[in-house]
Motif scaffolding. Structure first.
Motif, mmCIF file in Angstrom:
data_model
loop_
_atom_site.group_PDB
_atom_site.id
_atom_site.type_symbol
_atom_site.label_atom_id
_atom_site.label_comp_id
_atom_site.label_asym_id
_atom_site.label_seq_id
_atom_site.Cartn_x
_atom_site.Cartn_y
_atom_site.Cartn_z
ATOM 1 N N GLN A 190 -88.000 -35.728 -2.467
ATOM 2 C CA GLN A 190 -87.560 -35.045 -3.674
ATOM 3 C C GLN A 190 -86.066 -35.241 -3.850
ATOM 4 O OE1 GLN A 190 -89.438 -31.089 -4.467
ATOM 5 N NE2 GLN A 190 -90.063 -31.272 -2.324
ATOM 6 N N SER A 191 -85.610 -34.934 -5.018
ATOM 7 C CA SER A 191 -84.212 -35.098 -5.370
ATOM 8 C C SER A 191 -83.309 -34.183 -4.541
ATOM 9 C CB SER A 191 -84.057 -34.799 -6.867
ATOM 10 O OG SER A 191 -82.769 -34.382 -7.177
ATOM 11 N N GLU A 192 -82.242 -34.755 -3.989
ATOM 12 C CA GLU A 192 -81.235 -33.966 -3.257
ATOM 13 C C GLU A 192 -80.544 -32.993 -4.226
ATOM 14 O OE1 GLU A 192 -79.358 -33.334 0.586
ATOM 15 O OE2 GLU A 192 -80.992 -34.664 0.083
ATOM 16 N N ALA A 193 -80.368 -33.426 -5.480
ATOM 17 C CA ALA A 193 -79.753 -32.554 -6.485
ATOM 18 C C ALA A 193 -80.633 -31.330 -6.740
ATOM 19 C CB ALA A 193 -79.510 -33.315 -7.781
ATOM 20 N N ALA A 194 -81.948 -31.518 -6.807
ATOM 21 C CA ALA A 194 -82.864 -30.390 -7.007
ATOM 22 C C ALA A 194 -82.830 -29.457 -5.802
ATOM 23 C CB ALA A 194 -84.278 -30.900 -7.261
ATOM 24 N N LEU A 195 -82.768 -30.025 -4.596
ATOM 25 C CA LEU A 195 -82.650 -29.217 -3.382
ATOM 26 C C LEU A 195 -81.375 -28.385 -3.422
ATOM 27 C CD1 LEU A 195 -83.347 -28.360 -0.470
ATOM 28 C CD2 LEU A 195 -82.283 -30.497 0.301
ATOM 29 N N ASN A 196 -80.256 -29.016 -3.737
ATOM 30 C CA ASN A 196 -78.984 -28.307 -3.791
ATOM 31 C C ASN A 196 -78.979 -27.235 -4.878
ATOM 32 O OD1 ASN A 196 -77.761 -29.559 -1.604
ATOM 33 N ND2 ASN A 196 -77.168 -31.320 -2.857
ATOM 34 N N SER A 197 -79.661 -27.481 -5.986
ATOM 35 C CA SER A 197 -79.758 -26.497 -7.056
ATOM 36 C C SER A 197 -80.506 -25.249 -6.571
ATOM 37 C CB SER A 197 -80.464 -27.114 -8.264
ATOM 38 O OG SER A 197 -80.654 -26.151 -9.272
ATOM 39 N N LEU A 198 -81.603 -25.452 -5.852
ATOM 40 C CA LEU A 198 -82.358 -24.313 -5.329
ATOM 41 C C LEU A 198 -81.547 -23.571 -4.266
ATOM 42 C CD1 LEU A 198 -84.864 -22.575 -5.335
ATOM 43 C CD2 LEU A 198 -85.970 -24.264 -3.827
ATOM 44 N N ILE A 199 -80.829 -24.300 -3.430
ATOM 45 C CA ILE A 199 -79.967 -23.661 -2.431
ATOM 46 C C ILE A 199 -78.930 -22.777 -3.119
ATOM 47 C CG2 ILE A 199 -78.122 -24.116 -0.737
ATOM 48 C CD1 ILE A 199 -79.835 -26.520 0.227
ATOM 49 N N ARG A 200 -78.293 -23.284 -4.157
ATOM 50 C CA ARG A 200 -77.294 -22.491 -4.891
ATOM 51 C C ARG A 200 -77.919 -21.255 -5.517
ATOM 52 N NH1 ARG A 200 -75.728 -27.644 -6.254
ATOM 53 N NH2 ARG A 200 -76.691 -27.507 -8.305
ATOM 54 N N ARG A 201 -79.146 -21.390 -6.022
ATOM 55 C CA ARG A 201 -79.828 -20.246 -6.624
ATOM 56 C C ARG A 201 -80.069 -19.150 -5.578
ATOM 57 N NH1 ARG A 201 -86.051 -20.081 -8.001
ATOM 58 N NH2 ARG A 201 -86.053 -18.546 -6.359
ATOM 59 N N VAL A 202 -80.537 -19.534 -4.397
ATOM 60 C CA VAL A 202 -80.802 -18.545 -3.346
ATOM 61 C C VAL A 202 -79.496 -17.920 -2.867
ATOM 62 C CG1 VAL A 202 -81.783 -18.172 -1.042
ATOM 63 C CG2 VAL A 202 -82.963 -19.666 -2.669
#
Length: 175
Positions: free
Chosen positions: A16-28
């Motif tokens: 999966q996209s690293e950008a999508a992973l980082n986006s979810l991390i920022r959300r949490v």
């Protein structure tokens, strides 16, 4: 591979996209910053647990709920469809959130940066811990985490989201 703008799914087995992973991390991380409380009592644990039961019952979710301070269980319930396995997941996710003082989902997400997994760390004993979403520390402003609020029975991101929803409602009710 999932498209670049697709939200990160921690249960998806593929790349999966690293950008999508980082986006979810920022959300949490933003949820952690948002969800701090002034106090915590056994009665508040019961109130919060009942709120989770109500959310689960209203949507006919097959979940188990656990709120604990260390090894002291303050609230525990299993709705229709929950199984004994959910109790194992509750304990493992709760231990993870308590050990790292962050949501169990975030432990798993941060470990996935660069393609890894929490389970790859030899100090992460999967017989004791689970880096899967569903356990969120109960943070007291100025004191840090004092308990864990955990749900099991749904895909991990849904477990996490349900706990966050209940914590937001609890905060709203507390004024």
């Amino acid at each position: 591979m999932k498209p670049e703008n697709t939200p990160f799914d921690p249960d998806h087995p593929g790349v999966q996209s690293e950008a999508a992973l980082n986006s979810l991390i920022r959300r949490v991380e933003a949820e952690i910053a948002e969800l701090h409380f002034e106090s915590f009592s056994n009665n508040e644990a019961i109130s919060l647990g009942m709120r989770l039961v109500e959310l689960g019952t209203d949507s006919a979710l097959p979940i188990a709920v656990d709120i604990r301070r260390s090894d002291h269980v303050l609230f525990h319930a299993a709705l229709d469809g929950a199984t004994p396995d959910n109790d194992l997941w509750l304990r493992a996710k709760s231990r993870t959130a308590a050990r790292y003082a962050i949501p169990s989902l975030l432990v798993g997400l941060r470990a996935r940066r660069g393609g890894g997994r929490a389970e790859d760390n030899p100090l992460f004993d999967t017989a004791i811990y689970a880096a899967h979403g569903g356990s969120f520390p109960f943070y007291i402003r100025g004191a840090g985490p004092v308990a864990t609020v955990t749900v099991s029975g749904l895909p991990q991101l849904q477990d996490h989201n349900l706990v966050v929803e209940a914590l937001r409602l609890h905060k709203l009710a507390a004024g």
